[in-house]
Scaffold this active site. Sequence first.
Site, PDB file in Angstrom:
ATOM      1  N   CYS A   1      47.465 -15.081  21.290  1.00  0.00           N
ATOM      2  CA  CYS A   1      48.921 -15.232  21.333  1.00  0.00           C
ATOM      3  C   CYS A   1      49.637 -14.708  20.084  1.00  0.00           C
ATOM      4  O   CYS A   1      49.820 -13.510  19.930  1.00  0.00           O
ATOM      5  CB  CYS A   1      49.266 -16.695  21.591  1.00  0.00           C
ATOM      6  SG  CYS A   1      50.947 -16.931  22.255  1.00  0.00           S
TER       7      CYS A   1
ATOM      8  N   LYS B   1      42.150 -18.759  16.267  1.00  0.00           N
ATOM      9  CA  LYS B   1      43.476 -18.177  16.053  1.00  0.00           C
ATOM     10  C   LYS B   1      43.775 -18.054  14.563  1.00  0.00           C
ATOM     11  O   LYS B   1      43.787 -19.040  13.832  1.00  0.00           O
ATOM     12  CB  LYS B   1      44.520 -19.043  16.750  1.00  0.00           C
ATOM     13  CG  LYS B   1      45.891 -18.412  16.907  1.00  0.00           C
ATOM     14  CD  LYS B   1      46.740 -19.333  17.778  1.00  0.00           C
ATOM     15  CE  LYS B   1      48.053 -18.709  18.193  1.00  0.00           C
ATOM     16  NZ  LYS B   1      48.800 -19.592  19.123  1.00  0.00           N
TER      17      LYS B   1
ATOM     18  N   GLU C   1      45.632 -18.810  27.218  1.00  0.00           N
ATOM     19  CA  GLU C   1      45.580 -19.734  26.091  1.00  0.00           C
ATOM     20  C   GLU C   1      45.771 -21.160  26.606  1.00  0.00           C
ATOM     21  O   GLU C   1      46.595 -21.412  27.479  1.00  0.00           O
ATOM     22  CB  GLU C   1      46.688 -19.388  25.090  1.00  0.00           C
ATOM     23  CG  GLU C   1      46.726 -20.283  23.867  1.00  0.00           C
ATOM     24  CD  GLU C   1      47.861 -19.933  22.919  1.00  0.00           C
ATOM     25  OE1 GLU C   1      47.731 -20.238  21.735  1.00  0.00           O
ATOM     26  OE2 GLU C   1      48.869 -19.348  23.376  1.00  0.00           O
TER      27      GLU C   1
END
Length: 279
Positions: free
Chosen positions: A156, A115, A44
Amino acid sequence: MSSKLRVTLCQMAVGKEKSANIAKAVSMLTEAAKRGSEFAVLPECFNCPYGTKYFDEYSEPLAAGNPTFDAISNCAKETKFGLSPVAFRKKKNGKLYNSSMIFAPDGTLKGVHRKVHLFRLNTEAVKFDEGEVLTAGDTADAITLSDDVKFGVAICFDIRYPFLAAHYQQQGTSFLVYPGAFNMVTGPIHWKLSAQARAVDNQQYVFLCSPARDTSAEYVAYGHSLIADPLGNVIAEADEKEGFVDCDVDFALNATTRERIPILKGVRHDLYDLSWKKK
């Protein structure tokens, strides 16, 4: 494609110079190809220090003619393998997304994951809120690697939401890829555990790729990029330093696991269900 896949996770150190970060990423991807990798992952924010104050400055459109896109696309063409890197995208309306680009071996962009769950943490040691500058994504589409292998990409904090992983599993994925940057508060307690949980829940491989740890950085990443198999075993793991995680995965283990422990066949659709609301 064979049921086996050679995977490399590139746990790279990320600094404040964007061009140097991109060059490092290309160098590590090129090295991964030399190591025999067929699929490589970057962490990331590989082109950007992890911090809300940096996101706007380092962002760029995920399209040809921009430095990150061009460098990774060209690298995919030169190495002839699949890539799942991460970068920021700035849309025309000014909104920023923490986005992952997935490239095919011919350099074309196969997909983008924005995300879905923005990272928030409020502890004495770390306070962070991506929502201060980022907009959450609202799609999650599996990517086809071959006729019988698909994979899902999330980023994440997305790993903390089993519903997203289950959504990918329902699309027929064989593995899940999570470029991430857990910190020194959540990393030691939840990084490996989260990978194992998503692997066991969905009976497929899970890849986690982190930046290397830099204790002088404003945000200190945990490192420990790893691969968990469908049984939840961690079969390859890095330490905190810059380096590679190489692993040969065999997707035949997915089917064997599901046959021997048929939890997915036992889902009570008459009692509960998961549906993704289309936008």
